[in-house]
Design an enzyme around this catalytic site. Structure first.
Site, short mmCIF file in Angstrom:
data_model
loop_
_atom_site.label_atom_id
_atom_site.label_comp_id
_atom_site.label_asym_id
_atom_site.label_seq_id
_atom_site.Cartn_x
_atom_site.Cartn_y
_atom_site.Cartn_z
N GLU A 86 0.80 -1.22 0.00
CA GLU A 86 0.00 0.00 0.00
C GLU A 86 0.84 1.27 0.00
OE1 GLU A 86 -2.59 -0.65 3.33
OE2 GLU A 86 -4.06 -1.71 2.13
N GLU A 88 7.68 -21.43 7.95
CA GLU A 88 8.00 -20.56 9.08
C GLU A 88 9.07 -21.16 9.99
OE1 GLU A 88 5.24 -21.24 12.90
OE2 GLU A 88 4.15 -20.40 11.21
#
Length: 319
Positions: free
Chosen positions: A95, A126
């Site tokens: 963004e 992860e």
């Protein structure tokens, strides 16, 4: 006991000690409640998150100032996480270009498992600090960069590995977690631990913990960009107008900043190639487009400073 069983037992012991993993017996019958009652409980839980963030504001501000100082020298802001935290980092990074006109690679979101993990779970990734190190090495992280490791538990190997590798490369490091005394915070230059407590659904850290992480990431990116001169007051003057809505917003921002009429605004934006900040400077500073571009370049892109150095600002007032 096999080594696998031993490792499982150790991991379970770690999880049992985490606030974000705690079981809440008072909610054991939540599935039997009316939908409106569950919604009210969730809403009450969410109201506690801003207070948890508020307790960390001095640490958040210190991390932002340090990051902005490096970005002003040409450094990058890099988020690194797995699962929900990784997705939140990618979201915040994605963004920044339309909101603040950041360049390619200036704000980066890394997620364990790569871009496909944004829409398809790759939870096994992860567990690899080596993968995090490789992802950072691919970016050629250096001393002017800031790497923010994000992990609700504060122990995710990918996030901790990213911070450890970044620090070894001389970068500024921030560790954002939702448990106290986390390995992630301990590994980072700036440890931010927003303790949001046990979740409504046991260990579902996409809830309060995810909300807290989003709030902190909003602060990190937004305030860093304010410090870098990407705004004028509370106006997004570095907005990149890539669609009709944003083009309309650009004109509104110029109007709010200058009070000019539509004809003047259109002419200023046309002359400056649609650059909002430059258009404002031509109108308020009474300069042409090339001069506006030069003044902004000389003042590091800060519109207020460029306005102060414009000829009209330094000219003596007429009698």
């Amino acid at each position: 006991m096999t080594s696998t069983s031993s490792a499982y037992g150790e991991l379970r012991s770690q999880l049992d000690s985490l606030t974000t993993e705690a079981f809440r017996p008072e909610l054991a019958d939540i599935d039997r409640l009316a939908t409106l009652d569950i919604a009210r409980i969730m809403n009450g839980e969410d109201r506690t998150v801003p207070d948890a963030v508020a307790a960390q504001l001095p640490l958040i501000a210190a991390a932002i100032d340090a990051a902005a100082e490096r970005m002003a020298r040409g450094g990058r802001l890099v988020y690194a996480g797995a699962g929900t935290p990784g997705r939140l980092g990618v979201l915040d990074a994605s963004e920044c270009p339309p909101t603040f006109n950041t360049g390619p690679g200036e704000v980066v979101g890394l997620i364990a498992g790569g871009p496909t993990a944004v829409v398809r779970a790759a939870e096994g990734a992860e567990d690899s600090p080596e993968l995090a190190a490789a992802d950072l090495d691919a970016l050629r992280i250096g001393p002017d960069d800031t790497v923010v490791g994000i992990s609700a538990s504060g122990r995710t190997p990918y996030a901790v590995g990213a911070v450890v590798r970044a620090r070894a490369l001389g970068a500024l490091t921030v560790g954002l977690s939702c448990n106290a005394n986390s390995p992630l915070a301990a590994a980072a230059d700036h440890g931010i631990e927003v303790v949001t407590g046990p979740e409504l659904l046991t260990a579902s850290t996409r809830l309060k913990a995810g909300t807290a992480q989003k709030l902190v990431l909003n602060m990190i990116s937004t305030i860093t960009m304010i410090r870098l001169g990407k705004t004028y007051g509370n106006l997004m003057v570095d907005l990149r107008a890539s669609n009709e809505k944003l083009r309309a917003r650009s004109r509104r921002i110029v109007s709010l900043a200058t009070g000019a009429g539509e004809t003047e605004i259109e002419a200023a934006l046309t002359a400056t190639g649609g650059e909002v900040k430059n258009a404002i400077l031509t109108l308020l500073g009474a300069v042409d487009a090339p001069t506006a571009a030069r003044l902004l370049a000389e003042n590091g892109g800060h519109l207020r400073a460029a306005l102060n150095s414009a000829p009209a600002a330094s000219a003596p007032a007429e009698e």
